[in-house]
Scaffold this motif. Structure first.
Motif, PDB file in Angstrom:
ATOM      1  N   THR A   1       0.854  -1.187   0.000  1.00 23.53           N
ATOM      2  CA  THR A   1       0.000   0.000   0.000  1.00 23.53           C
ATOM      3  C   THR A   1       0.893   1.240   0.000  1.00 23.53           C
ATOM      4  N   PRO A   2       0.396   2.363  -0.481  1.00 20.33           N
ATOM      5  CA  PRO A   2       1.235   3.563  -0.648  1.00 20.33           C
ATOM      6  C   PRO A   2       1.883   4.054   0.636  1.00 20.33           C
ATOM      7  N   ASN A   3       1.245   3.841   1.782  1.00 21.62           N
ATOM      8  CA  ASN A   3       1.834   4.327   3.030  1.00 21.62           C
ATOM      9  C   ASN A   3       3.127   3.583   3.360  1.00 21.62           C
ATOM     10  N   TYR A   4       3.211   2.290   3.013  1.00 23.77           N
ATOM     11  CA  TYR A   4       4.447   1.547   3.227  1.00 23.77           C
ATOM     12  C   TYR A   4       5.558   2.088   2.339  1.00 23.77           C
ATOM     13  N   PHE A   5       5.199   2.418   1.090  1.00 27.07           N
ATOM     14  CA  PHE A   5       6.202   2.997   0.194  1.00 27.07           C
ATOM     15  C   PHE A   5       6.729   4.306   0.766  1.00 27.07           C
ATOM     16  N   ALA A   6       5.832   5.129   1.319  1.00 28.56           N
ATOM     17  CA  ALA A   6       6.266   6.384   1.938  1.00 28.56           C
ATOM     18  C   ALA A   6       7.193   6.117   3.110  1.00 28.56           C
ATOM     19  N   ASP A   7       6.889   5.088   3.884  1.00 29.69           N
ATOM     20  CA  ASP A   7       7.787   4.717   4.988  1.00 29.69           C
ATOM     21  C   ASP A   7       9.168   4.342   4.455  1.00 29.69           C
ATOM     22  N   GLN A   8       9.198   3.588   3.354  1.00 29.32           N
ATOM     23  CA  GLN A   8      10.476   3.203   2.763  1.00 29.32           C
ATOM     24  C   GLN A   8      11.291   4.432   2.346  1.00 29.32           C
ATOM     25  N   ILE A   9      10.606   5.401   1.741  1.00 28.61           N
ATOM     26  CA  ILE A   9      11.310   6.599   1.283  1.00 28.61           C
ATOM     27  C   ILE A   9      11.831   7.404   2.473  1.00 28.61           C
ATOM     28  N   GLU A  10      11.001   7.578   3.487  1.00 23.53           N
ATOM     29  CA  GLU A  10      11.455   8.361   4.652  1.00 23.53           C
ATOM     30  C   GLU A  10      12.629   7.669   5.346  1.00 23.53           C
ATOM     31  N   LEU A  11      12.521   6.355   5.479  1.00 20.89           N
ATOM     32  CA  LEU A  11      13.612   5.638   6.144  1.00 20.89           C
ATOM     33  C   LEU A  11      14.889   5.721   5.308  1.00 20.89           C
ATOM     34  N   PHE A  12      14.778   5.582   3.994  1.00 20.60           N
ATOM     35  CA  PHE A  12      15.950   5.694   3.138  1.00 20.60           C
ATOM     36  C   PHE A  12      16.612   7.058   3.314  1.00 20.60           C
ATOM     37  N   CYS A  13      15.795   8.109   3.322  1.00 23.22           N
ATOM     38  CA  CYS A  13      16.351   9.459   3.472  1.00 23.22           C
ATOM     39  C   CYS A  13      17.079   9.623   4.799  1.00 23.22           C
ATOM     40  N   ARG A  14      16.616   8.937   5.830  1.00 22.77           N
ATOM     41  CA  ARG A  14      17.312   9.000   7.127  1.00 22.77           C
ATOM     42  C   ARG A  14      18.640   8.253   7.079  1.00 22.77           C
ATOM     43  N   LEU A  15      18.673   7.141   6.352  1.00 18.59           N
ATOM     44  CA  LEU A  15      19.853   6.277   6.364  1.00 18.59           C
ATOM     45  C   LEU A  15      20.919   6.698   5.358  1.00 18.59           C
ATOM     46  N   CYS A  16      20.529   7.433   4.331  1.00 20.11           N
ATOM     47  CA  CYS A  16      21.468   7.785   3.265  1.00 20.11           C
ATOM     48  C   CYS A  16      22.464   8.850   3.749  1.00 20.11           C
ATOM     49  N   THR A  17      23.717   8.513   3.726  1.00 23.70           N
ATOM     50  CA  THR A  17      24.757   9.431   4.201  1.00 23.70           C
ATOM     51  C   THR A  17      24.826  10.695   3.351  1.00 23.70           C
ATOM     52  N   TYR A  18      24.529  10.576   2.088  1.00 25.27           N
ATOM     53  CA  TYR A  18      24.663  11.685   1.144  1.00 25.27           C
ATOM     54  C   TYR A  18      23.327  12.401   0.891  1.00 25.27           C
ATOM     55  N   ARG A  19      22.396  12.309   1.818  1.00 25.07           N
ATOM     56  CA  ARG A  19      21.046  12.851   1.552  1.00 25.07           C
ATOM     57  C   ARG A  19      21.075  14.320   1.141  1.00 25.07           C
ATOM     58  N   ASP A  20      21.932  15.122   1.779  1.00 22.62           N
ATOM     59  CA  ASP A  20      21.945  16.555   1.474  1.00 22.62           C
ATOM     60  C   ASP A  20      22.584  16.855   0.120  1.00 22.62           C
ATOM     61  N   ARG A  21      23.252  15.865  -0.455  1.00 26.18           N
ATOM     62  CA  ARG A  21      23.894  16.052  -1.757  1.00 26.18           C
ATOM     63  C   ARG A  21      23.229  15.199  -2.842  1.00 26.18           C
ATOM     64  N   ALA A  22      21.989  14.805  -2.554  1.00 17.97           N
ATOM     65  CA  ALA A  22      21.268  13.923  -3.475  1.00 17.97           C
ATOM     66  C   ALA A  22      19.874  14.460  -3.770  1.00 17.97           C
ATOM     67  N   ILE A  23      19.447  14.266  -4.994  1.00 25.74           N
ATOM     68  CA  ILE A  23      18.054  14.493  -5.391  1.00 25.74           C
ATOM     69  C   ILE A  23      17.380  13.127  -5.348  1.00 25.74           C
ATOM     70  N   ILE A  24      16.380  12.993  -4.494  1.00 28.41           N
ATOM     71  CA  ILE A  24      15.689  11.710  -4.351  1.00 28.41           C
ATOM     72  C   ILE A  24      14.576  11.648  -5.404  1.00 28.41           C
ATOM     73  N   SER A  25      14.728  10.696  -6.301  1.00 36.45           N
ATOM     74  CA  SER A  25      13.802  10.543  -7.415  1.00 36.45           C
ATOM     75  C   SER A  25      12.933   9.307  -7.202  1.00 36.45           C
ATOM     76  N   LEU A  26      11.664   9.412  -7.581  1.00 37.97           N
ATOM     77  CA  LEU A  26      10.713   8.302  -7.424  1.00 37.97           C
ATOM     78  C   LEU A  26      10.243   7.835  -8.798  1.00 37.97           C
ATOM     79  N   HIS A  27      10.201   6.539  -8.972  1.00 40.13           N
ATOM     80  CA  HIS A  27       9.778   5.953 -10.244  1.00 40.13           C
ATOM     81  C   HIS A  27       8.813   4.818  -9.888  1.00 40.13           C
TER      82      HIS A  27
END
Length: 556
Positions: A218-244
């Protein structure tokens, strides 16, 4: 059977994110849009686009306003390679548009990709490899480290070749393909290792594309995945997070919208959602969803019919009749209650000259996407009084009172029941005219004059095919006419309702008149109460014509 299903299919694994922030966010600005019609969309076609169709699609996407367009997989398709060379060598790429090319993490494919983009001013080189649990287990039979090595080695080669193309600005993009089936912590790890190679900066960010290659939750799980990824990604401030996102569960748009709330910056998708299996994200629908919330999307869908024509021609796929914005029937109401609300909504907007669009059942003003001439209301046996009245108003200019709407709806309903199909606008308008305006007549009004005492009118009429001059007295022309036909022909009627209005403005202005009469001789008959309608540049003549039409309907 239940036990069989339970053993065969397992629910999607939940993510523990009790302090999730995305549910409190709202969409306030448009993402970066990237069209993948020419690559992801094209590979899903029964008949893939050739050079001419690809070029028409590319030009159309530029016209819509896309600044990033994935133009192909040049190492995997000679058609893609030829097309990319064609648009580069013939200067079809505007300076403010960046093309994107896709490649797997293989040496020969990467080298061929760079041969295809030689001479372009700016390009996004999109590297991907599959990272999901199932892909690692079943397809590649590799462990996590080996899969990371594939991505890192591909990134190193791309960076090495990019440094040789000094005249081309190369933007790096990486996708852990099948992100939704990949452990989020592992997806973040592999992206970090790729970033270690590319060394993105605040001024030169990497695009980290997180594809729901298969929509699994369901879409809410996908949103959880994206938020968690953004927390874990070391380069978040130097990355454009793209969704496909894809649409396997039918919720690709919802997943992308929630994914933006969870930290996404960029959206990849196609016009009307064409793509593998059940399709990609539908950028038209998602962008117009945002438009209806007052967000400037940067994409121009003011002529949705042309966008639809472009997509249908290039893909040879029809846009569904119920597509949220472009479908033939999306602004069409058959239900009587819906028609009544829509009719009143349009009257409200017109009457108040409001800048706020407030029409029940419509989330968008059809005029904003070039659909102001579409048939919003269509009539069949399920329709009520408002639908036919709205069409008569729009196409003939007559404004039907509630009583006249009810009267006409019975006539339309009888026709619809008899034909057992939708009644066309032309049929409805002709039915209105033949019923109320162009009435078969024993009595015909020709002309009139006011007598000297101002309380009498002289009328020239035809009655039973004979010419007559008759005189009547009263407080106005209608009352005088009724008195005259009573005296001369023993036609006894009284007016039960009357109203009039202007139909058009300016030198060609006409008046419309509506008269409801009752026959004094046959009050208990179905012919006792009838409406007549007419129009004429002269309001008095229009009123007399309408009166005569009503009388003739009572005597038929």
């Amino acid at each position: 059977m239940t036990e069989h299903i339970k053993n065969k299919y397992t629910p999607f694994h939940e993510i523990s994110l009790p302090d999730r922030k995305w549910p409190d966010k709202r969409l306030e600005k448009a993402p970066i849009w990237c069209s993948v019609d020419l690559r992801d969309g094209n590979q899903a076609l029964i008949n893939p686009m050739g050079l001419n169709k690809k070029l028409e699609m590319f030009k159309g996407l530029v016209k819509i306003g896309f600044k990033e367009i994935e133009v192909g997989f040049p190492a995997a398709s000679e058609t893609d390679y030829t097309f990319i060379r064609h648009i580069i060598e013939n200067n079809y790429i505007p300076q403010d548009v960046t093309i994107q090319v896709l490649t797997q993490a293989r040496k020969d494919l990467i080298e061929r990709t760079f041969q295809a983009i030689e001479g372009v001013h700016r390009v996004i080189v999109h590297l991907y490899n599959s990272t999901s649990i199932l892909q690692r287990k079943i397809v590649f039979k590799l462990g996590k480290k080996e899969v990371i090595d594939i991505a890192v080695n591909g990134a190193r080669l791309i960076k090495e070749l990019a440094q040789q193309y000094e005249e081309t600005e190369v933007v790096y993009q990486y996708s852990p393909e099948s992100f939704t089936g990949t452990e989020v912590s592992y997806a973040a790890e592999i992206c970090d290792r790729v970033c270690d190679v590319y060394q993105p900066t605040l001024d030169n960010k990497i695009i980290l594309n997180l594809p729901a290659t298969v929509e699994m939750s369901t879409p809410n799980y996908f949103a959880d995945q994206i938020e968690l990824f953004c927390r874990l990604c070391t380069y978040r401030d130097r990355a454009i997070i793209s969704l496909h996102t894809h649409n396997d569960r039918g919720t690709g748009i919802a997943a992308s919208e929630l994914g933006l709330m969870a930290g996404g910056d960029r959206i990849e998708g196609t016009l009307f959602g064409n793509g593998e299996r059940t399709g990609n994200l539908d950028i038209v629908a998602m962008a117009l969803n945002m438009f209806t919330h007052g967000i400037n999307t940067g994409l121009d869908f003011s002529n949705i019919k042309e966008v639809r024509r472009l997509a249908e021609y290039c893909t040879e796929l029809k846009v569904h009749e119920r597509h949220p914005y472009a479908g033939d029937l999306v602004f069409t109401a058959f239900s009587g209650s819906h028609q009544d609300a829509i009719k009143k909504g349009f009257h409200h907007v017109q009457k108040n000259q409001s800048t706020q669009f407030e029409v029940p059942y419509f989330t968008i003003d059809p005029a904003d996407i070039g659909r102001q001439y579409d048939p919003f209301i269509r009539v069949n046996s399920q329709s009520g009084k408002a639908g036919a009245a709205f069409l008569v108003e729009q196409h003939l200019g007559y404004e039907l009172s509630r009583d006249l709407q009810v009267d006409f709806s019975h006539i339309v309903q009888k026709m619809a029941d008899g034909k057992q199909r939708e009644i066309s606008t032309e049929e409805i308008c002709q039915l209105f005219l033949s019923t109320y305006v162009e009435v078969d007549s024993n009595l015909k009004y020709q002309s009139h004059n006011v007598e000297d005492d101002q309380n009498s009118y002289r009328f020239n009429v035809i009655y039973n095919n004979d010419n007559h001059t008759i005189i009547g007295k009263g407080s106005g022309p209608l009352e005088c006419f009724l008195e005259a036909i009573d005296v001369h022909f023993q036609l006894k009627f009284e007016i039960m309702d009357y109203y009039q209005h202007a139909i058009s403005k300016g030198s060609d202005s006409h008046a419309a008149a509506y008269v409801k009469v009752q026959s004094k001789k046959q009050k208990d008959s179905q012919l006792a109460l009838k409406f007549g309608v007419a129009r004429d540049p002269n309001i008095t003549k229009a009123s007399l014509y309408a009166l005569v039409n009503a009388i003739n309907r009572c005597t038929v």
